[in-house]
Enzyme design. Structure first.
Site, mmCIF file in Angstrom:
data_model
loop_
_atom_site.group_PDB
_atom_site.id
_atom_site.type_symbol
_atom_site.label_atom_id
_atom_site.label_comp_id
_atom_site.label_asym_id
_atom_site.label_seq_id
_atom_site.Cartn_x
_atom_site.Cartn_y
_atom_site.Cartn_z
ATOM 1 N N ARG A 179 1.171 -1.412 0.261
ATOM 2 C CA ARG A 179 0.141 -0.207 -0.424
ATOM 3 C C ARG A 179 0.914 1.313 -0.114
ATOM 4 O O ARG A 179 0.667 1.995 -0.202
ATOM 5 C CB ARG A 179 -0.890 0.133 1.407
ATOM 6 C CG ARG A 179 -1.984 -0.885 1.555
ATOM 7 C CD ARG A 179 -3.697 -0.837 0.775
ATOM 8 N NE ARG A 179 -4.207 0.108 1.223
ATOM 9 C CZ ARG A 179 -4.236 0.346 3.016
ATOM 10 N NH1 ARG A 179 -4.587 -0.725 3.680
ATOM 11 N NH2 ARG A 179 -4.960 1.893 2.819
ATOM 12 N N GLN A 208 -9.795 9.045 6.441
ATOM 13 C CA GLN A 208 -10.531 8.021 7.054
ATOM 14 C C GLN A 208 -8.604 7.310 6.367
ATOM 15 O O GLN A 208 -7.647 6.471 6.158
ATOM 16 C CB GLN A 208 -10.946 7.191 6.536
ATOM 17 C CG GLN A 208 -12.676 7.837 7.264
ATOM 18 C CD GLN A 208 -13.546 7.144 6.736
ATOM 19 O OE1 GLN A 208 -14.124 6.595 7.508
ATOM 20 N NE2 GLN A 208 -13.805 7.432 5.746
ATOM 21 N N VAL A 260 -5.055 6.604 4.762
ATOM 22 C CA VAL A 260 -3.637 6.829 5.058
ATOM 23 C C VAL A 260 -2.392 6.952 3.805
ATOM 24 O O VAL A 260 -1.607 6.755 4.356
ATOM 25 C CB VAL A 260 -2.827 5.494 6.046
ATOM 26 C CG1 VAL A 260 -4.473 4.751 7.103
ATOM 27 C CG2 VAL A 260 -3.380 3.834 5.046
ATOM 28 N N HIS A 290 -7.051 7.396 10.492
ATOM 29 C CA HIS A 290 -6.338 6.280 11.098
ATOM 30 C C HIS A 290 -5.471 5.951 10.569
ATOM 31 O O HIS A 290 -4.371 4.857 10.267
ATOM 32 C CB HIS A 290 -7.655 5.638 9.614
ATOM 33 C CG HIS A 290 -8.650 5.470 9.687
ATOM 34 N ND1 HIS A 290 -10.011 4.801 9.011
ATOM 35 C CD2 HIS A 290 -9.618 5.169 11.219
ATOM 36 C CE1 HIS A 290 -10.644 4.597 10.229
ATOM 37 N NE2 HIS A 290 -10.548 5.273 10.929
ATOM 38 N N CYS A 331 14.099 3.834 21.799
ATOM 39 C CA CYS A 331 13.641 3.007 22.690
ATOM 40 C C CYS A 331 14.914 1.302 22.372
ATOM 41 O O CYS A 331 14.351 0.561 22.776
ATOM 42 C CB CYS A 331 12.183 2.400 24.079
ATOM 43 S SG CYS A 331 11.205 1.675 22.548
ATOM 44 N N THR A 389 -16.956 8.040 1.326
ATOM 45 C CA THR A 389 -17.000 7.342 2.422
ATOM 46 C C THR A 389 -18.156 6.422 1.625
ATOM 47 O O THR A 389 -19.399 7.194 2.137
ATOM 48 C CB THR A 389 -16.131 7.507 3.688
ATOM 49 O OG1 THR A 389 -16.093 6.550 4.298
ATOM 50 C CG2 THR A 389 -17.522 8.842 4.100
HETATM 51 C C1 BV8 Z 1 -12.775 1.858 17.361
HETATM 52 C C2 BV8 Z 1 -7.003 1.997 8.508
HETATM 53 C C3 BV8 Z 1 -13.540 2.295 19.041
HETATM 54 C C4 BV8 Z 1 -6.177 0.685 7.753
HETATM 55 C C5 BV8 Z 1 -9.321 1.612 8.736
HETATM 56 C C6 BV8 Z 1 -16.361 -5.245 16.334
HETATM 57 C C7 BV8 Z 1 -14.451 -5.010 17.360
HETATM 58 C C8 BV8 Z 1 -13.859 -3.828 17.264
HETATM 59 C C9 BV8 Z 1 -14.472 -3.041 16.218
HETATM 60 C C10 BV8 Z 1 -15.534 -3.221 15.858
HETATM 61 C C11 BV8 Z 1 -16.378 -4.647 15.826
HETATM 62 N N1 BV8 Z 1 -17.887 -3.732 15.337
HETATM 63 C C12 BV8 Z 1 -17.317 -2.461 15.098
HETATM 64 C C13 BV8 Z 1 -16.977 -2.423 15.240
HETATM 65 C C14 BV8 Z 1 -16.070 -1.040 15.162
HETATM 66 C C15 BV8 Z 1 -14.940 -0.657 14.070
HETATM 67 C C16 BV8 Z 1 -16.654 -1.315 12.712
HETATM 68 O O1 BV8 Z 1 -16.854 0.044 12.097
HETATM 69 N N2 BV8 Z 1 -16.080 -1.991 11.697
HETATM 70 C C17 BV8 Z 1 -16.933 -2.286 10.559
HETATM 71 C C18 BV8 Z 1 -16.182 -3.598 9.672
HETATM 72 C C19 BV8 Z 1 -18.312 -2.726 11.126
HETATM 73 N N3 BV8 Z 1 -14.914 0.366 14.292
HETATM 74 C C20 BV8 Z 1 -12.984 0.880 14.446
HETATM 75 O O2 BV8 Z 1 -12.661 -0.673 14.986
HETATM 76 C C21 BV8 Z 1 -12.249 1.456 14.870
HETATM 77 N N4 BV8 Z 1 -11.692 1.574 16.725
HETATM 78 O O3 BV8 Z 1 -14.042 1.114 16.967
HETATM 79 O O4 BV8 Z 1 -12.834 1.871 18.246
HETATM 80 C C22 BV8 Z 1 -13.516 3.714 18.859
HETATM 81 C C23 BV8 Z 1 -14.733 4.454 18.736
HETATM 82 C C24 BV8 Z 1 -14.835 5.857 18.586
HETATM 83 C C25 BV8 Z 1 -13.980 6.507 19.995
HETATM 84 C C26 BV8 Z 1 -12.890 5.824 20.221
HETATM 85 C C27 BV8 Z 1 -12.906 4.026 20.385
HETATM 86 C C28 BV8 Z 1 -10.826 1.343 14.378
HETATM 87 C C29 BV8 Z 1 -11.484 1.778 11.900
HETATM 88 C C30 BV8 Z 1 -10.330 2.123 11.321
HETATM 89 C C31 BV8 Z 1 -10.234 0.329 11.254
HETATM 90 N N5 BV8 Z 1 -8.521 1.217 9.754
HETATM 91 N N6 BV8 Z 1 -8.064 1.884 7.844
HETATM 92 C C32 BV8 Z 1 -6.231 0.751 6.788
HETATM 93 O O5 BV8 Z 1 -6.659 1.612 5.949
HETATM 94 O O6 BV8 Z 1 -5.272 -0.623 5.881
HETATM 95 S S1 BV8 Z 1 -10.244 1.487 8.235
HETATM 96 C C33 BV8 Z 1 -10.910 1.548 6.848
HETATM 97 O O7 BV8 Z 1 -11.632 1.595 5.193
HETATM 98 C C34 BV8 Z 1 -10.030 3.401 6.047
HETATM 99 O O8 BV8 Z 1 -9.416 3.579 6.525
HETATM 100 C C35 BV8 Z 1 -11.955 4.050 5.573
HETATM 101 O O9 BV8 Z 1 -12.016 3.522 7.041
HETATM 102 C C36 BV8 Z 1 -12.824 2.514 5.870
HETATM 103 C C37 BV8 Z 1 -13.130 1.895 4.081
HETATM 104 O O10 BV8 Z 1 -14.045 2.298 4.046
HETATM 105 P P1 BV8 Z 1 -14.305 3.608 3.265
HETATM 106 O O11 BV8 Z 1 -12.775 4.984 3.065
HETATM 107 O O12 BV8 Z 1 -15.067 4.279 3.161
HETATM 108 O O13 BV8 Z 1 -13.853 3.403 2.122
HETATM 109 P P2 BV8 Z 1 -15.351 1.996 1.162
HETATM 110 O O14 BV8 Z 1 -14.190 1.352 0.045
HETATM 111 O O15 BV8 Z 1 -15.262 1.368 2.310
HETATM 112 O O16 BV8 Z 1 -15.947 3.098 0.167
HETATM 113 C C38 BV8 Z 1 -15.798 3.522 -0.556
HETATM 114 C C39 BV8 Z 1 -16.431 4.847 -1.133
HETATM 115 O O17 BV8 Z 1 -15.805 5.712 -2.050
HETATM 116 C C40 BV8 Z 1 -17.914 4.465 -1.527
HETATM 117 O O18 BV8 Z 1 -18.435 5.097 -1.426
HETATM 118 C C41 BV8 Z 1 -18.066 4.649 -2.925
HETATM 119 O O19 BV8 Z 1 -18.706 4.931 -3.710
HETATM 120 C C42 BV8 Z 1 -16.625 5.500 -3.137
HETATM 121 N N7 BV8 Z 1 -16.156 6.177 -4.797
HETATM 122 C C43 BV8 Z 1 -15.321 5.098 -4.894
HETATM 123 N N8 BV8 Z 1 -14.884 5.870 -6.276
HETATM 124 C C44 BV8 Z 1 -14.896 6.603 -5.718
HETATM 125 C C45 BV8 Z 1 -15.790 7.125 -4.441
HETATM 126 N N9 BV8 Z 1 -16.121 8.201 -4.405
HETATM 127 C C46 BV8 Z 1 -16.204 9.811 -5.650
HETATM 128 N N10 BV8 Z 1 -15.265 9.545 -6.705
HETATM 129 C C47 BV8 Z 1 -14.473 7.750 -6.970
HETATM 130 N N11 BV8 Z 1 -14.311 8.028 -8.103
#
Ligand code: BV8
Length: 222
Positions: free
Chosen positions: A55, A85, A87, A103, A133, A170
């Site tokens: 990546r 969101q 990276v 993130h 460290c 997103t």
């Molecule tokens: C948290 C870094 C508490 C990594 C990422 C069970 C156990 C533990 C946690 C959970 C659980 N169940 C639920 C959770 C919470 C969990 C969560 O939400 N899970 C989901 C799967 C249900 N969240 C967490 O664990 C988070 N931490 O909750 O801690 C807390 C909460 C609040 C306050 C304090 C503490 C941590 C989540 C972070 C994970 N890391 N990224 C890496 O990148 O490798 S997340 C990763 O996936 C991305 O960063 C991004 O956030 C996510 C993907 O989402 P999108 O960016 O939206 O991408 P996606 O492909 O989905 O969508 C693309 C969009 O673009 C689409 O709509 C598409 O139509 C559009 N598009 C496409 N092309 C275009 C376009 N738009 C315009 N133009 C184009 N050309």
């Protein structure tokens, strides 16, 4: 007018970086949710490091697009808080002065023991030692599923203060980012979504403009 913008993988799609949904969430036959977790890193650090090395290389080879550049122009004339969101560093390379990476960032490494952060090498090895460290506890500075996102206090404050909240590219599937529109709306912000299709949290938005970000974002900004 105070504007808070949240970007997701969709804003970098036209720079050639795969989104999570388009890549059908798979990498080397692993679900991304199974690779981007602390458990995966503990179980097979080499696999996870290869994922982020790939990546990091893709992001380094990519160029900011018209959507990234439009947001950089917006920052020059408005009270803008840009939260991403993503990276990758395409917002910074497009000229955005302040980017909040909730993130983490591909171009940073960190130490799981002492919290020290430093620029990530092109490829990371499990045997890398922390430059501060000297312990072999280095990892990508990425927030994995199940970990606490970075800069949350600053983000909640920006959502509280926003007159306008805009989510760009997103899917609204990952929390807490997926709850930002609702939070901003409850605090009086107008909520706009710029996306290719309606997100999972579409009900939280007052307005929506559908289309590729390289068209919709400059049209909105300019
Ligand atoms: C948290 C870094 C508490 C990594 C990422 C069970 C156990 C533990 C946690 C959970 C659980 N169940 C639920 C959770 C919470 C969990 C969560 O939400 N899970 C989901 C799967 C249900 N969240 C967490 O664990 C988070 N931490 O909750 O801690 C807390 C909460 C609040 C306050 C304090 C503490 C941590 C989540 C972070 C994970 N890391 N990224 C890496 O990148 O490798 S997340 C990763 O996936 C991305 O960063 C991004 O956030 C996510 C993907 O989402 P999108 O960016 O939206 O991408 P996606 O492909 O989905 O969508 C693309 C969009 O673009 C689409 O709509 C598409 O139509 C559009 N598009 C496409 N092309 C275009 C376009 N738009 C315009 N133009 C184009 N050309």
């Amino acid at each position: 007018m105070r504007i808070t913008v949240l970007t997701g993988a969709g804003i970098s799609a036209e720079s050639g970086l795969a989104t999570f949904r388009a890549s059908d969430g798979l990498w080397e036959q692993h679900r991304i949710e199974d690779v981007a977790t602390p458990e995966a890193f503990a179980r097979d650090p080499g696999l996870v490091l290869r994922f982020y090395d790939m990546r990091r290389a893709a992001a380094a080879a990519a160029q900011p697009n018209a959507a990234h550049k439009a947001l950089a122009r917006l920052a020059a004339h408005h009270d803008l808080t840009l939260v991403t969101q993503n990276v990758d560093d395409l917002h910074e390379r497009a000229g955005s002065p302040r980017v909040i990476h909730m993130h983490g960032a591909l171009n940073r490494a960190c130490c799981a023991a002492c919290g020290h952060r430093w620029p990530a090498p092109a490829t990371m090895a499990v045997t890398d030692f922390c430059p501060a460290c000297s312990r072999p506890t280095t990892r990508p500075d990425i927030v994995w599923f199940g970990e606490i996102p970075q800069h949350m206090e600053e983000i909640w404050a920006a959502l509280q203060d926003a007159d306008l909240f805009v989510a760009i590219g997103t899917s609204g599937n990952v929390y807490p980012a997926a709850g930002f529109a609702q939070h901003a709306g409850r605090n009086g912000a107008d909520c706009l979504e710029l996306n290719m299709d309606a997100s999972s949290n579409a009900r939280d938005f007052d307005r929506r403009i559908l289309g590729p970000a390289t068209r919709t974002v400059p049209d909105w900004v300019d």
